[in-house]
Design a protein around this motif. Structure first.
Motif, PDB file in Angstrom:
ATOM      1  N   GLN A 162       0.832  -1.207   0.000  1.00  0.00           N
ATOM      2  CA  GLN A 162       0.000   0.000   0.000  1.00  0.00           C
ATOM      3  C   GLN A 162       0.865   1.255   0.000  1.00  0.00           C
ATOM      4  N   ASP A 163       1.934   1.248   0.798  1.00  0.00           N
ATOM      5  CA  ASP A 163       2.832   2.402   0.849  1.00  0.00           C
ATOM      6  C   ASP A 163       3.526   2.639  -0.486  1.00  0.00           C
ATOM      7  N   LYS A 164       3.953   1.557  -1.144  1.00  0.00           N
ATOM      8  CA  LYS A 164       4.685   1.682  -2.396  1.00  0.00           C
ATOM      9  C   LYS A 164       3.811   2.119  -3.563  1.00  0.00           C
ATOM     10  N   THR A 165       2.569   1.646  -3.569  1.00  0.00           N
ATOM     11  CA  THR A 165       1.688   1.951  -4.703  1.00  0.00           C
ATOM     12  C   THR A 165       0.804   3.173  -4.456  1.00  0.00           C
ATOM     13  N   GLY A 166       0.557   3.478  -3.179  1.00  0.00           N
ATOM     14  CA  GLY A 166      -0.373   4.548  -2.865  1.00  0.00           C
ATOM     15  C   GLY A 166      -1.820   4.151  -3.100  1.00  0.00           C
ATOM     16  N   ILE A 167      -2.057   2.868  -3.293  1.00  0.00           N
ATOM     17  CA  ILE A 167      -3.405   2.344  -3.542  1.00  0.00           C
ATOM     18  C   ILE A 167      -3.859   1.560  -2.317  1.00  0.00           C
ATOM     19  N   PRO A 168      -5.103   1.758  -1.849  1.00  0.00           N
ATOM     20  CA  PRO A 168      -5.586   0.986  -0.708  1.00  0.00           C
ATOM     21  C   PRO A 168      -5.507  -0.525  -0.982  1.00  0.00           C
TER      22      PRO A 168
END
Length: 390
Positions: A162-168
């Motif tokens: 989640q942190d790397k992609t910025g997607i939930p």
């Protein structure tokens, strides 16, 4: 002065009418669902103009993470064993924007891919498979609102993705035995809430639970010693296996209260037994998982004496079961297997059941399409098997 009092009194009366009117208008909008977020009840949130009106909400996933998600999510991906299947049950395939390569290239064993073949035309978002890792770049390329994932990540890895992609990232689970489990129901409910189809998710949960009750009620009260002894072999475990591969607490048998000889081990889950153990158990009825049927048939031709020593083989009581574990559990097929096993083991209790029709009913309800015939092409379907013929 008298005139002024009349004017003020009239103005107050008009203002009161306006306030009441506005209040009634607001109540009417909520009641008709024109305004406000309805995703918690399974309806898509829409504005007065009919456009989707997502709201950021916090959901708790199956590893206890609190995740902020725009609900209802419009663009979704589902990665890892079983994630895409749950989305299909919840009627969310129209929101899928990419699928794993494994879902495209392995054509058998998964009814949801038969029901929604158009998914294969979507972009690839990673390799897929039990031992794969999420492909962050591929996931980002399709710009999803949320990533549903099962099995591939734990709590820490989900946070990292989640942190790397910025997607939930919302983690799902099928539970320890991966069949009829509270974690499956919680996952279905969660998918429904996130994509705005909670009512549909509840319908699926209720259908599966009612089916389980129906199966259990049919054989309730039959003493164990009055039941035939049964065994299921050739269950797949990381590939096809032979007659020695079985399962204690095999869910289709558990659902109908069958007398599974493997339960005598006191264990649960997959087991590899010695052939001598099967001879000593000597079941009355033998089921073969058709995923491993060709392997069992080849073995029977090499070792006919062993198979001929089994009562079930001698009496022609060998039956095929459609494999239900493929990229974790196909709940639809597992239910159908339970009804077929019930028909074979307790025919008087399942007189009203046509296993093929029941199977098609299950597929049609859970996936929207009858796909039994496609499963038959891959495996053979519900039928007697003959291990004595070359």
């Amino acid at each position: 002065m008298e005139m002024r009092r009349r004017i003020m009194k009239g103005s107050a009366w008009v203002l009161s009418l306006l306030i009441v009117g506005l209040a009634l208008t607001g109540c009417s909008a909520v009641q008709t669902g024109k305004e406000g977020n309805k995703s918690e009840t399974g309806q898509v949130a829409v504005s007065a103009s009919g456009k989707v009106n997502p709201e950021v909400k916090i959901v708790t996933d199956l590893v206890g993470r609190e995740v902020k998600v725009k609900i209802p999510a419009q663009r979704i991906v589902a990665i890892g064993p079983g994630a895409l299947r749950l989305v299909a049950y919840a009627k969310g395939t129209d929101r899928i924007v990419g699928i794993e390569d494994m879902e495209k290239k392995v054509p058998t064993g998964r009814p949801y891919m038969f029901a929604y073949p158009e998914l294969k035309a979507l972009p690839t978002i990673g390799q897929g498979g039990i031992d794969s890792v999420p492909d962050e770049e591929a996931l980002l390329s399709v710009k999803p609102d949320v990533i549903f994932v099962s099995y591939l990540v734990d709590k820490a890895k989900a946070d990292k993705l989640q942190d790397k992609t910025g997607i939930p990232v919302v983690v799902l689970s099928y539970g320890q035995l991966a069949t009829f489990n509270d974690d499956v129901y919680r996952s279905l409910d969660l998918v429904g809430r996130v994509i705005g189809t909670q009512q549909r998710a509840e319908e699926v949960i209720n259908y599966v639970k009612k089916s389980q009750v129906d199966l259990a009620e049919r054989t309730k009260g039959i003493a164990d010693l009055a039941k035939p002894k049964v065994y299921v072999g050739a269950l797949g475990v990381k590939g096809t296996q032979g007659i020695e591969s079985t399962q204690a607490k095999y869910p289709p048998f558990v659902n109908i209260g069958a007398r599974n000889v493997a339960d005598e081990t006191g264990k649960s889950g997959s087991l590899m037994i010695e052939r001598e153990k099967l001879v000593s158990w000597d079941p009355d009825i033998l089921f073969i998982d058709e995923g491993g049927y060709s392997k069992v048939l080849a073995d029977a031709q090499k070792n006919p004496a062993f198979y001929q020593s089994l009562r079930a083989v001698k009496n022609g009581q060998v039956y095929g079961q459609i494999p239900y574990n493929f990229y974790t559990t196909n709940i639809d097929t597992a239910l159908a297997d339970a009804y077929y096993a019930g028909k074979v083991i307790f025919p008087e209790k399942f007189q009203d059941i046509d296993p093929v029709k029941k199977c098609e009913e299950i597929y049609s309800f859970l996936l929207g399409k009858p796909v039994y015939e496609q499963m038959v092409k891959d495996y053979g379907g519900f039928k007697k098997l003959d291990l004595t013929q070359p």
